[in-house]
Scaffold this active site. Structure first.
Site, PDB file in Angstrom:
ATOM      1  N   GLY A   1       0.809  -1.214   0.000  1.00 35.37           N
ATOM      2  CA  GLY A   1       0.000   0.000   0.000  1.00 35.37           C
ATOM      3  C   GLY A   1       0.840   1.261   0.000  1.00 35.37           C
ATOM      4  O   GLY A   1       0.489   2.258  -0.642  1.00 35.37           O
ATOM      5  N   CYS A   2       1.968   1.224   0.687  1.00 37.27           N
ATOM      6  CA  CYS A   2       2.839   2.404   0.774  1.00 37.27           C
ATOM      7  C   CYS A   2       3.517   2.678  -0.560  1.00 37.27           C
ATOM      8  O   CYS A   2       3.726   3.830  -0.942  1.00 37.27           O
ATOM      9  CB  CYS A   2       3.862   2.219   1.888  1.00 37.27           C
ATOM     10  N   ASN A   3       3.869   1.599  -1.289  1.00 33.74           N
ATOM     11  CA  ASN A   3       4.436   1.767  -2.627  1.00 33.74           C
ATOM     12  C   ASN A   3       3.426   2.442  -3.547  1.00 33.74           C
ATOM     13  O   ASN A   3       3.752   3.380  -4.283  1.00 33.74           O
ATOM     14  CB  ASN A   3       4.822   0.406  -3.214  1.00 33.74           C
TER      15      ASN A   3
END
Length: 199
Positions: free
Chosen positions: A74-76
């Site tokens: 999700g952070c990517n």
């Protein structure tokens, strides 16, 4: 026996109500609140530098987004979406900074990675979680044995994914959380456009 059971249930209900009150007494940072000023070691395009929120606010609205860990799914996606949309944030006069509990070495890689931050936005290291807690963002331990998308161990805590849009006076214009990472970015952009000065 019944009176005893009734008393026990009343005690449990009272305790639950007390816990609820204790939780609500710790009010989360919300729209209209003043965000705490902070400075931190950050990275942009692989180069470490000292980031100061006050300096960024002097130039325009700021989007401060907290995320769990660099090089995780999700952070990517969130970093890539911010990078792709940076011209639109800049057109509205706003800047963006990501904040996580990652160390600066990891963030030097993440900030320069062409698949994610791509040198378009800085990411700041909040290794002890102090900045996140100042914004009243939840901080927790990363489950043991968790690895990132490159197969490396994640050896630090995590902040809850929460985004704050700040006006130039440091007050919160919008708080965004609990939605998909790319939708989070789009809502932040909408909030920035609402407060952008006429050009």
């Amino acid at each position: 026996m019944y009176p005893f059971l009734q008393q026990a249930l009343a005690t449990v209900a009272f305790a639950a109500a007390g816990a609820l009150l204790a939780t609500s007494a710790r009010a989360a940072l919300r729209e209209g609140d003043s965000a705490p000023a902070f400075q931190a070691r950050a990275s942009l395009a692989g180069q470490a530098f000292d980031y100061k929120l006050q300096d960024a606010l002097a130039r325009g609205p700021v989007v401060v987004y907290f995320y769990p860990a660099a090089y995780t799914g999700g952070c990517n996606l969130q970093a890539r979406t911010f990078a792709e949309r940076m011209p639109e944030f800049e057109a509205a006069g706003a800047s963006v900074v990501g904040v996580s509990l990652d160390g600066i070495e990891r963030l030097n890689e993440f900030s320069a990675d062409p698949q994610y931050c791509a040198g378009k936005l800085p990411v700041a290291s909040d290794a002890d979680g102090r900045i996140a807690r100042g914004f009243d963002v939840g901080v927790s331990a990363t489950p043991s044995g968790r690895r990132d998308t490159r197969g490396r161990d994640i050896d630090h805590g995590r902040a809850d994914r929460t985004t704050f849009v700040l006006r130039t006076d440091g007050r919160v214009a919008a708080v965004i959380g609990g939605i998909a990472p790319d939708a989070n970015v789009l809502q932040a952009l909408q909030a920035v456009r609402r407060i952008a000065p006429a050009r």
